[in-house]
Design an enzyme around this catalytic site. Structure first.
Site, PDB file in Angstrom:
ATOM      1  N   SER A  39       0.805  -1.223   0.000  1.00  0.00           N
ATOM      2  CA  SER A  39       0.000   0.000   0.000  1.00  0.00           C
ATOM      3  C   SER A  39       0.839   1.275   0.000  1.00  0.00           C
ATOM      4  CB  SER A  39      -0.940   0.019   1.202  1.00  0.00           C
ATOM      5  OG  SER A  39      -0.213   0.168   2.413  1.00  0.00           O
ATOM      6  N   LYS A  93       0.997   4.706   6.893  1.00  0.00           N
ATOM      7  CA  LYS A  93       0.490   5.562   5.815  1.00  0.00           C
ATOM      8  C   LYS A  93       1.191   6.916   5.875  1.00  0.00           C
ATOM      9  CE  LYS A  93      -2.574   2.356   4.902  1.00  0.00           C
ATOM     10  NZ  LYS A  93      -2.454   1.495   3.697  1.00  0.00           N
TER      11      LYS A  93
END
Length: 217
Positions: A39, A93
């Site tokens: 990701s 993230k």
């Protein structure tokens, strides 16, 4: 019985104290985190082990999320590690929206507070497009799908609430982030990551990627 316990304590106390100190160190000061998904590609690859600085924003009570002292707040562009209650797992993230920001995305074009991000060094590969995304002092490489538009490529505008952050993965079309789990509470953030400690190639018999050892993020 009591004498045997005392004897065992004297024999193993150094090891016990070492384990306790290691738990405290990894809980409150620094740790490393295995990245199992793509990701955050191309910045972080599957199999990377990233160093997590747990003192970047807070000094917390060991083994808790209770902050004793706040040293700083996450900045736009920081790669943060957080224990997401919504996802019921630890995630990695990038911070895109700060409290008070208005953020939107139109076909993978990021817009913050009405200002569009800039994209440069565009590179086309077999299954994606790489580019450097820049917004004021934030600059990093992202990946988007080469064909089609995903359900993640357009959202907002949304305003980031107080004590919350909007985070995205650098692999924009393949990341479960704030577009799935919502804004990230400040107290869920464990620390930030700026260095890859080591990397194992999952697709090649876990052979170490020597060129990624101690690479800055």
């Amino acid at each position: 019985m009591k004498s045997s316990l005392i004897k065992a304590w004297h024999e193993y106390r150094s090891f016990v104290l070492f384990v306790i100190l290691m738990i405290i160190f990894r809980s409150a000061l620094a740790d490393w985190n295995v990245v199992p998904t793509g990701s955050m590609k191309p910045t972080i690859l599957e199999g990377d082990r990233i160093l997590v600085n747990k003192l970047a924003y807070d000094f917390k009570v060991p083994l808790t999320h209770t902050s004793l002292y706040k040293s700083a707040d996450p900045k736009r562009g920081d790669i943060v590690v957080f224990d997401s209650k919504a996802a019921d797992t630890r995630l990695v993230k990038r911070v895109i929206g700060l409290p008070g920001d208005t953020v939107e995305m139109r076909d993978n074009l990021l817009i913050i507070n009405g200002i569009e991000a800039r994209y440069s060094d565009v590179e086309y590969v077999a299954d994606g497009i790489f580019a450097i995304e820049s917004y004021f002092n934030m600059s990093h490489r992202i990946e988007v799908a080469r064909t089609g538009v995903s359900r993640f490529s357009t959202f907002g505008p949304v305003k980031v609430p107080k004590d919350r952050y909007l985070v995205l993965g650098d692999n924009r079309d393949n990341s479960a982030d704030s577009r799935v789990y919502g804004f990230i509470p400040r107290d869920e953030i464990v620390g930030n990551a700026r260095t890859i400690v080591l990397s194992l190639n999952y697709d090649d018999y876990y052979i170490p990627r020597m060129d990624r050892f101690f690479r800055a993020l």
